[in-house]
Design a protein around this motif. Structure first.
Motif, short mmCIF file in Angstrom:
data_model
loop_
_atom_site.label_atom_id
_atom_site.label_comp_id
_atom_site.label_asym_id
_atom_site.label_seq_id
_atom_site.Cartn_x
_atom_site.Cartn_y
_atom_site.Cartn_z
N PRO A 104 -3.81 0.86 -3.05
CA PRO A 104 -3.17 -0.46 -3.14
C PRO A 104 -2.22 -0.50 -4.34
CG PRO A 104 -5.47 -0.57 -3.84
CD PRO A 104 -5.25 0.82 -3.35
N LEU A 105 -1.06 -1.11 -4.15
CA LEU A 105 -0.06 -1.21 -5.22
C LEU A 105 -0.06 -2.62 -5.80
CD1 LEU A 105 2.89 0.78 -3.58
CD2 LEU A 105 1.09 1.63 -5.10
N ILE A 106 -0.31 -2.71 -7.10
CA ILE A 106 -0.44 -4.01 -7.76
C ILE A 106 0.78 -4.32 -8.62
CG2 ILE A 106 -1.87 -5.39 -9.32
CD1 ILE A 106 -4.21 -3.51 -8.57
N PHE A 107 1.32 -3.31 -9.33
CA PHE A 107 2.38 -3.53 -10.31
C PHE A 107 3.74 -3.12 -9.76
CE2 PHE A 107 -1.55 -2.43 -12.65
CZ PHE A 107 -1.79 -3.68 -13.22
N GLN A 108 4.78 -3.81 -10.23
CA GLN A 108 6.15 -3.52 -9.78
C GLN A 108 6.56 -2.10 -10.16
OE1 GLN A 108 8.01 -5.54 -7.83
NE2 GLN A 108 9.40 -3.78 -7.69
N PHE B 244 0.81 -1.21 0.00
CA PHE B 244 0.00 0.00 0.00
C PHE B 244 0.85 1.27 0.00
CE2 PHE B 244 -2.42 -3.36 1.97
CZ PHE B 244 -3.68 -3.23 1.41
N HIS B 245 0.37 2.26 -0.74
CA HIS B 245 0.96 3.61 -0.72
C HIS B 245 0.03 4.50 0.08
CE1 HIS B 245 1.67 7.65 -2.93
NE2 HIS B 245 2.47 7.55 -1.89
N LYS C 109 5.67 0.34 -7.53
CA LYS C 109 6.56 0.24 -6.38
C LYS C 109 7.90 0.91 -6.67
CE LYS C 109 4.47 -4.18 -5.09
NZ LYS C 109 4.71 -5.62 -4.81
N ASP C 110 8.41 0.72 -7.90
CA ASP C 110 9.69 1.32 -8.27
C ASP C 110 9.62 2.85 -8.21
OD1 ASP C 110 10.72 -1.19 -8.67
OD2 ASP C 110 10.41 -1.18 -10.85
N ASN C 111 8.49 3.40 -8.65
CA ASN C 111 8.33 4.86 -8.64
C ASN C 111 8.25 5.43 -7.23
OD1 ASN C 111 8.30 4.96 -11.45
ND2 ASN C 111 6.05 4.79 -11.57
N LEU C 112 7.87 4.58 -6.29
CA LEU C 112 7.68 5.04 -4.91
C LEU C 112 8.74 4.51 -3.95
CD1 LEU C 112 3.82 4.43 -4.77
CD2 LEU C 112 4.93 6.68 -4.80
#
Length: 482
Positions: free
Chosen positions: A461-465, A416-417, A468-471
């Motif tokens: 909610p974060l689904i894709f990699q 999660f972000h 996550k990379d951007n954050l």
């Protein structure tokens, strides 16, 4: 049909009441080791000061309580060091302890038991002599208590009155036993008073469904409603908070807004000052009536209904001042006052309404019962040095936790972000482990970012990699969770 929702956390008890699927009351009790109105204590007389007619009582708490040194107590010859049974009639304020009374009572819906009195008495509002005679001839006096029949008691059967007397007398015998034989100074009656009162006021009426979220409250409610056919009890087994699951959290958040619109186009504004609550009635867009006086009356009447509702919903207490729209036709005052009393009729025993002043103001005094929604949801904003209010971080943590649980249940996502208002940054960074724990994020990937000017928080909610990379710069590391 009524529904009662009982949600218990470690130090917080929240109760919501719905009637025909509409939220009509909310109450919060917080455990903070301070006495609240209606609790009964076994105390000890610490000091007697005749010069100021005051007695100070050790309750086994941080602060001593105090009570009036009446002629009745003087006649009894009470002494320093003597143990005494007392009831809280006013909660502590600042350095001042709780105000107490030696006249201890156990209230029911239809009767009140006055401890260590005798006989049967009636409310002054009961005028029906035949009803008084019927009750007096069919109710047996009890040892060590005086039975006072409340106004509502004149409207129910003898069977219902006897059933309530039996229930309350069991409570008295328990209090009497603890007073005589328990060791130490302590509270001996009054645990979860708000819950008891809500259940008591629902007895013998329409079908009532009670929702609880733990075994302790399930057993407590089951014991209370034993033999009552109109109650249904259900234990919530879900992982989400009970209030969130039933949509109550969103309804309570709406109550933070101080403006409430009326069907006629007018509105009321509810503001809190240090000394009181102030309700301002405005005609707004109400221009339907050709007559100015009719417009004023219609707006004021609709306001009375909404004010009665909002007082219970927000659990406002103390002094409440209502500024109605000025009524040039003085005869309208009686109509508005009658409507106001009707709107607060269900708030039995809690409210006293005073007559109109020359400025069309009405004052209401309402007994405190638990916290108002503002007290448990909001806190002062440090950035503006107390001139504004924000949601408590603890309350936001609960909201974020609810969303994380909901998303995980529906989609099995555990990444999660979270964007959170930067006013909370310092407080979170003081103990980020505790923050992550409270939002149920210790076993999840959390990306935490502080943003200026958002209202509370946002969660994604974060689904894709790639997300996550951007954050990656905002990821809460395993070390921070330890």
């Amino acid at each position: 049909m009524k529904e009662i929702f009982i949600e218990r956390r470690e130090k917080l008890l929240r109760i919501a009441l719905k009637s025909n699927n509409e939220l009509i009351e909310s109450i919060v009790e917080e455990k903070n080791n301070e006495p609240i109105i209606g609790e009964i204590y076994k105390g000890r007389i610490k000091n007697i000061l005749p010069a100021i007619n005051s007695i100070f009582i050790d309750l086994g708490l941080d602060k001593e309580g105090y009570m009036y040194y009446s002629n009745e107590l003087k006649a009894k010859g009470i002494k320093k060091g003597e143990e005494i049974l007392v009831e809280v009639i006013k909660e502590p304020i600042g350095d001042k302890g709780a105000k107490l009374t030696p006249k201890v009572s156990i209230p029911g819906k239809y009767i009140v038991l006055n401890c260590y009195g005798e006989g049967i008495e009636f409310s002054k509002r009961i005028d029906d002599k035949e009803k008084k005679k019927e009750i007096s001839e069919n109710i047996q006096p009890l040892k060590d208590v005086c039975i006072t029949v409340r106004t509502e008691g004149a409207n129910v059967s003898l069977e219902i009155i006897k059933k309530e007397i039996d229930k309350l007398y069991d409570e008295f015998e328990n209090i009497d036993k603890k007073m005589k034989y328990s060791l130490g100074l302590k509270k001996i009656y009054g645990e979860d008073l708000s819950l008891t009162k809500i259940l008591m006021n629902s007895s013998y009426e329409e079908v009532t469904k009670v929702h609880v979220d733990n075994d302790m409250d399930f057993e407590k409610v089951a014991h209370f409603i034993k033999g009552e056919e109109n109650f249904k009890l259900e234990k919530y087994e879900g992982y989400r908070n009970l209030f969130d699951f039933h949509g109550l959290e969103k309804e309570l958040l709406k109550l933070r807004h101080n403006k409430v619109n009326l069907p006629c186009g007018g509105y009321i504004v509810i503001d809190k000052t240090e000394a009181m609550y102030v309700v301002d009635v405005n005609s707004g867009k109400n221009i339907k009536e050709r007559s100015f006086d009719k417009t004023i009356l219609e707006t004021n009447l609709e306001a009375t209904k909404e004010i009665g509702k909002q007082i219970r919903l927000r659990n406002l207490s103390g002094i409440i001042v209502i500024d109605f729209i000025d009524m040039r036709d003085r005869s309208q005052r009686a109509i508005v006052m009658s409507a106001l009393k009707e709107s607060l009729k269900l708030d039995k025993g809690n409210v006293k309404i005073f007559p109109f002043t020359e400025l069309d103001l009405v004052q209401i005094a309402r007994k405190r019962q638990g916290k108002s929604i503002y007290e448990y949801m909001e806190e002062e904003c440090n950035l503006c040095k107390g001139r504004g209010i924000i949601l408590k971080l603890s309350y936001i943590e609960g909201l974020i936790k609810n969303e994380i649980i909901r998303v995980k249940e529906e989609n099995t996502i555990d990444c999660f972000h979270i964007e959170i208002d930067s006013v909370y940054k310092d407080k979170i960074k003081e103990d980020i482990f505790d923050f992550i724990k409270e939002i149920d994020g210790l076993d999840k990937e959390i990306y935490l970012n502080y943003v200026d000017g958002i209202e509370g928080y946002k969660i994604e909610p974060l689904i894709f990699q790639g997300q996550k990379d951007n954050l990656k710069d905002y990821k809460v590391t395993a070390i921070e969770k330890l």
